[in-house]
Scaffold this motif. Structure first.
Motif, mmCIF file in Angstrom:
data_model
loop_
_atom_site.group_PDB
_atom_site.id
_atom_site.type_symbol
_atom_site.label_atom_id
_atom_site.label_comp_id
_atom_site.label_asym_id
_atom_site.label_seq_id
_atom_site.Cartn_x
_atom_site.Cartn_y
_atom_site.Cartn_z
ATOM 1 N N VAL A 18 -34.240 -34.805 -76.155
ATOM 2 C CA VAL A 18 -35.443 -35.322 -75.511
ATOM 3 C C VAL A 18 -36.637 -35.091 -76.427
ATOM 4 O O VAL A 18 -36.875 -33.958 -76.871
ATOM 5 C CB VAL A 18 -35.679 -34.633 -74.150
ATOM 6 N N PHE A 19 -37.354 -36.161 -76.731
ATOM 7 C CA PHE A 19 -38.543 -36.065 -77.574
ATOM 8 C C PHE A 19 -39.772 -36.363 -76.732
ATOM 9 O O PHE A 19 -39.899 -37.434 -76.142
ATOM 10 C CB PHE A 19 -38.461 -37.054 -78.742
ATOM 11 N N GLU A 20 -40.673 -35.387 -76.676
ATOM 12 C CA GLU A 20 -41.921 -35.539 -75.947
ATOM 13 C C GLU A 20 -42.945 -36.147 -76.896
ATOM 14 O O GLU A 20 -43.405 -35.495 -77.831
ATOM 15 C CB GLU A 20 -42.381 -34.172 -75.432
ATOM 16 N N GLN A 21 -43.312 -37.392 -76.663
ATOM 17 C CA GLN A 21 -44.075 -38.152 -77.648
ATOM 18 C C GLN A 21 -45.478 -37.601 -77.880
ATOM 19 O O GLN A 21 -45.980 -37.646 -79.004
ATOM 20 C CB GLN A 21 -44.134 -39.624 -77.232
ATOM 21 N N GLY A 24 -44.805 -33.887 -79.540
ATOM 22 C CA GLY A 24 -43.881 -33.820 -80.671
ATOM 23 C C GLY A 24 -42.763 -32.821 -80.478
ATOM 24 O O GLY A 24 -41.997 -32.539 -81.403
ATOM 25 N N GLU A 25 -42.602 -32.302 -79.263
ATOM 26 C CA GLU A 25 -41.558 -31.301 -79.008
ATOM 27 C C GLU A 25 -40.199 -31.968 -78.848
ATOM 28 O O GLU A 25 -40.057 -32.994 -78.185
ATOM 29 C CB GLU A 25 -41.890 -30.508 -77.738
ATOM 30 N N LEU A 26 -39.166 -31.364 -79.467
ATOM 31 C CA LEU A 26 -37.783 -31.791 -79.277
ATOM 32 C C LEU A 26 -37.082 -30.788 -78.371
ATOM 33 O O LEU A 26 -37.151 -29.578 -78.598
ATOM 34 C CB LEU A 26 -37.047 -31.868 -80.620
ATOM 35 N N PHE A 27 -36.393 -31.292 -77.356
ATOM 36 C CA PHE A 27 -35.691 -30.440 -76.399
ATOM 37 C C PHE A 27 -34.249 -30.903 -76.321
ATOM 38 O O PHE A 27 -33.973 -32.107 -76.324
ATOM 39 C CB PHE A 27 -36.374 -30.533 -75.027
ATOM 40 N N HIS A 28 -33.309 -29.942 -76.255
ATOM 41 C CA HIS A 28 -31.887 -30.283 -76.234
ATOM 42 C C HIS A 28 -31.204 -29.649 -75.027
ATOM 43 O O HIS A 28 -31.561 -28.544 -74.600
ATOM 44 C CB HIS A 28 -31.212 -29.818 -77.526
ATOM 45 N N TYR A 29 -30.204 -30.370 -74.514
ATOM 46 C CA TYR A 29 -29.543 -29.933 -73.281
ATOM 47 C C TYR A 29 -28.090 -30.397 -73.323
ATOM 48 O O TYR A 29 -27.779 -31.458 -73.888
ATOM 49 C CB TYR A 29 -30.277 -30.533 -72.079
ATOM 50 N N PRO A 471 -27.739 -28.164 -89.026
ATOM 51 C CA PRO A 471 -29.017 -28.620 -88.455
ATOM 52 C C PRO A 471 -29.524 -27.631 -87.402
ATOM 53 O O PRO A 471 -28.770 -26.767 -86.931
ATOM 54 C CB PRO A 471 -28.659 -29.972 -87.821
ATOM 55 N N PRO A 472 -30.788 -27.772 -86.990
ATOM 56 C CA PRO A 472 -31.330 -26.849 -85.992
ATOM 57 C C PRO A 472 -30.560 -26.855 -84.669
ATOM 58 O O PRO A 472 -30.404 -25.830 -84.028
ATOM 59 C CB PRO A 472 -32.768 -27.341 -85.800
ATOM 60 N N HIS A 473 -30.099 -28.032 -84.251
ATOM 61 C CA HIS A 473 -29.367 -28.143 -82.983
ATOM 62 C C HIS A 473 -28.061 -28.903 -83.231
ATOM 63 O O HIS A 473 -27.921 -30.066 -82.848
ATOM 64 C CB HIS A 473 -30.228 -28.849 -81.933
ATOM 65 N N PRO A 474 -27.103 -28.264 -83.870
ATOM 66 C CA PRO A 474 -25.885 -28.982 -84.288
ATOM 67 C C PRO A 474 -25.044 -29.498 -83.139
ATOM 68 O O PRO A 474 -24.390 -30.531 -83.258
ATOM 69 C CB PRO A 474 -25.120 -27.918 -85.096
ATOM 70 N N GLY A 475 -25.062 -28.799 -82.003
ATOM 71 C CA GLY A 475 -24.240 -29.241 -80.887
ATOM 72 C C GLY A 475 -24.709 -30.521 -80.247
ATOM 73 O O GLY A 475 -23.968 -31.155 -79.492
ATOM 74 N N LEU A 480 -29.342 -36.609 -80.915
ATOM 75 C CA LEU A 480 -30.560 -36.743 -81.726
ATOM 76 C C LEU A 480 -30.513 -38.024 -82.545
ATOM 77 O O LEU A 480 -31.518 -38.717 -82.708
ATOM 78 C CB LEU A 480 -30.729 -35.536 -82.646
ATOM 79 N N GLY A 481 -29.332 -38.367 -83.058
ATOM 80 C CA GLY A 481 -29.187 -39.591 -83.843
ATOM 81 C C GLY A 481 -29.588 -40.834 -83.073
ATOM 82 O O GLY A 481 -30.055 -41.819 -83.656
ATOM 83 N N LEU A 482 -29.446 -40.786 -81.749
ATOM 84 C CA LEU A 482 -29.843 -41.923 -80.926
ATOM 85 C C LEU A 482 -31.352 -42.111 -80.893
ATOM 86 O O LEU A 482 -31.849 -43.193 -80.559
ATOM 87 C CB LEU A 482 -29.310 -41.737 -79.507
#
Length: 686
Positions: A18-21, A24-29, A471-475, A480-482
């Motif tokens: 999830v990218f908060e436009q 600029g924060e990236l969040f992963h779940y 990478p920072p969030h490999p799982g 992220l590629g999407l």
């Protein structure tokens, strides 16, 4: 706030980036997958993410996901009932195939599962010559009779592929009109629209595969679109293609075969992006999840794309990122075979029941169970503490299924499981590198997926590779590629011409026509003029050769200077691939390709300053770990990866835990943290 969400659906877990436009924060779940209905896990996860962010569904400005629906339908043979219409005399082409034999000396080799039921491969009277002129007109009354027959036989989809339709599609287009008149509810694919290239078997196979998947994908996509609207998301979702780009829902329904390796391709796109951050132009990607491991090669920051690959035994002539997939994941089941040998995979325990340690009723020992017994994984909780595990269940499963059926003790059995699965992955990596003429030692191994970092250093050392990138969030790298993928349409057509100045105008005409077609497709996607880019390629060969090499062309506005450069590039690539070139020989331009690219907004990730003077983080614990090649447990510090800061160097042996994965670093390796929080792990002993 506006949020961009990328979702990757795996066999075991569904990942969200999830990218908060605004910030600029990236969040992963991560959440468990729902194999019976993949869209259920997507909707549940999106709602969970929005709840965490205290955001409304209307705040979602972009939603894309990689799908395994088409892949699973092919693997499980659950596609639609398909009928085929082709030129008279060629109805058995799908059974005849071509002269390529995957097992040349195996007299018992099984042919692929027939996609067209017996009696549903039909022919009509018509014939187009090899120069595109009409030899025999289409018998329209016969065609209507064939369509009615297929309707009576209960087909849900029809594939239309006639000879030389790639040169003149007039008969295929008329057959399509007749189908719409007689059988409007049928899903229809015609080869001249899907893949207007020569080689009738590959063209027919791709057309049949598309029709086989069409109704299945149409049902899934419509359900997914309705579910997205149902929770209040207003934007139209996108789906990843096998070439690493995204397309709208409608295009997915029209060309479902283009999503055959949808999910893994997004990970390769993200890996190329991370490679630029690390200044690593040669990367082998190592994406190990719960069910499988996907391997690909990146050179000059660019993933390798093939224009044809085998899909469940059939050639699919569409652009796909070159990805080798093997049944090696955290859920891969270990067993002792009838000969007494230890085997791992390809069968997987999946998300349910999963490995024995998941406490969901699994009784078979898996790779994850072995890693927990060896101390490489947290023996109490994973997923950042959200999921409990039981090491005793893992030990019991290994004792019952491995130790009791062999002379191995618990320690040897667990270590043996990891040795076997590592060897399987080493062979896969060699198949995309060493066997293709590359020196694997010149590449960095980028590990991602939930299980990739667990095995990366040990696999790299066995291959002689000196650097591992995490990478920072490999799982969640595939999701992220999407968020990093562009919209792309790959167009192609065949016209064989000698590579001489006299044919430059005709070649330029091919590119001009496809550029116009690409602009029309980008118009449908709503891509602004200033966000469009075009790439050009030609499939080339020496005269009388039967296979081509795809060569980039600097510009579609071809002239004699560019022609000379393209010819030189072809000779050089032919020599690299086959060990020789013949610069005096006639070179043929065979198929022309244009990629129409619409560039989307992407997360802007900036580097932080390095702080090499910062104190090393304090371990969050100490665990006894058994590394590969050793017969004793080593007292190993456990770090929380979030405690690392750019510029630090952390020596092994150590283990780094985070929500989406665990990194295992043996002795002799050192972690270096860069400004983007990527981990560059170097083998100091080489």
């Amino acid at each position: 706030m506006a949020y961009m969400i990328g979702v990757d659906v795996g066999g075991t877990f569904t990942d969200f980036s999830v990218f908060e436009q605004e910030t600029g924060e990236l969040f992963h779940y991560k959440d468990s997958s729902t194999p019976s209905d993949p869209s259920q896990a997507i909707i549940q996860g999106v709602l969970a993410v929005l709840a965490i962010k205290k955001a409304d569904a209307a705040a979602v400005s972009y939603l894309a996901h990689g799908t395994t629906v088409g892949t699973n339908a092919l693997i499980e043979k659950k596609g639609a009932r398909v009928g085929l219409i082709t030129t008279s005399g060629f109805k058995d082409l799908m059974e005849i195939g071509n002269q390529r034999r995957p097992s040349l000396y195996n007299l018992q080799a099984q042919k692929p599962f027939p996609l067209i039921p017996s009696g549903l491969n039909m022919t009509v009277t018509e014939r187009i010559r090899s120069d595109g002129t009409v030899d025999t007109p289409l018998d329209e009354e016969e065609t209507r009779h064939v369509v009615r027959y297929l309707k009576e036989k209960g087909v849900a989809a029809i594939a239309v592929c006639t000879l030389f339709s790639f040169l003149n599609p007039v008969h295929e287009l008329r057959i399509e009109e007749i189908i719409r008149e007689e059988f409007p509810e049928a899903y229809v694919t015609i080869s001249s629209k899907l893949v207007p290239e020569f080689r009738e078997y590959s063209r027919m196979s791709t057309t049949v595969l598309n029709s086989y998947l069409g109704p299945v994908m149409e049902k899934y996509v419509n359900n997914f679109r309705d579910s997205v609207k149902g929770i209040g998301i207003r934007v139209e979702p996108y789906v990843t293609q096998s070439n690493g780009s995204i397309i709208s829902i409608k295009e997915t329904v029209d060309c479902p075969i283009k999503t055959a390796v949808s999910g893994p391709s997004a990970g390769v796109i993200a890996a190329a992006y991370i490679g630029r951050q690390c200044n690593a132009d040669k990367i082998i990607t190592f994406d190990m999840g719960g069910t499988s491991a996907d391997i690909s090669l990146i050179e000059n920051f660019t993933p390798q794309v093939s224009n044809e690959r085998m899909v469940e035994g059939y050639p699919a002539r569409i652009p796909m990122i070159n990805i080798i997939t093997i049944g090696a994941g955290g859920g891969s089941i270990a067993k002792i075979d009838e000969g007494g040998a230890l085997k791992v995979g390809p069968k997987s325990a999946g998300a349910t029941p999963g490995p024995a340690c998941y406490m969901r009723g699994g009784e078979n020992p898996c790779v994850t169970d072995a890693n927990i017994v060896l101390g490489k994984l947290n023996q109490k909780k994973i997923l950042g503490g959200r999921m409990d595990v039981d090491v005793e269940l893992a030990k019991d499963a290994i004792r019952t299924c491995i130790c009791d059926k062999s002379d191995l003790n618990l320690q040897q059995a667990a270590n043996g499981i990891i040795t076997v699965v590592n060897s399987n992955m080493v062979r896969a990596i060699r198949s995309v590198s060493v066997e293709k003429g590359y020196d694997v030692r010149e590449f960095s191994l980028m590990a991602f997926g939930g299980a990739g970092p667990l095995h990366a250093c040990e696999v790299a050392r066995e291959l002689g590779m000196r650097e591992v990138l995490i990478p920072p969030h490999p799982g969640t790298l595939c999701s992220l590629g999407l968020l990093l993928a562009d919209t792309k349409f790959d167009l192609s057509r065949t016209r064989v011409l000698d590579g001489v100045p006299e044919n430059v105008a005709a070649m330029r005409e091919q590119f001009a026509d496809m550029t116009k077609q690409g602009n029309a497709l980008l118009d449908k996607e709503g891509v602004p003029e200033d966000r469009r880019r075009f790439e050009y390629f030609v499939d080339m060969r020496y005269q009388r050769q039967n296979f081509e090499i795809c060569i980039p062309v600097p510009s579609g506005d071809l002239d004699e200077k560019i022609l000379g450069q393209v010819l030189a590039d072809f000779h050089a690539e032919h020599k690299r691939s086959y060990g020789y070139c013949k610069e005096e020989a006639v070179v043929q331009f065979v198929s022309y390709r244009v990629s129409a690219i619409g560039m989307i907004d992407k997360p802007d990730i900036t580097a932080e300053p390095l702080r090499p003077e910062a104190d090393l983080p304090e371990p969050i614990g100490i665990r006894q770990v058994l590394f590969q090649g050793q017969d004793y447990y080593v007292r190993t510090p456990i770090y929380n990866r979030e405690d690392f800061v750019p510029g630090q160097a952390i020596p092994g042996p150590c283990i780094c835990e985070q929500m989406d994965t665990t990194l295992v670093v043996p002795a002799g390796w050192t972690i270096h943290v860069d400004g983007y929080y990527n981990l560059k792990i170097h083998d100091e002993e080489r």
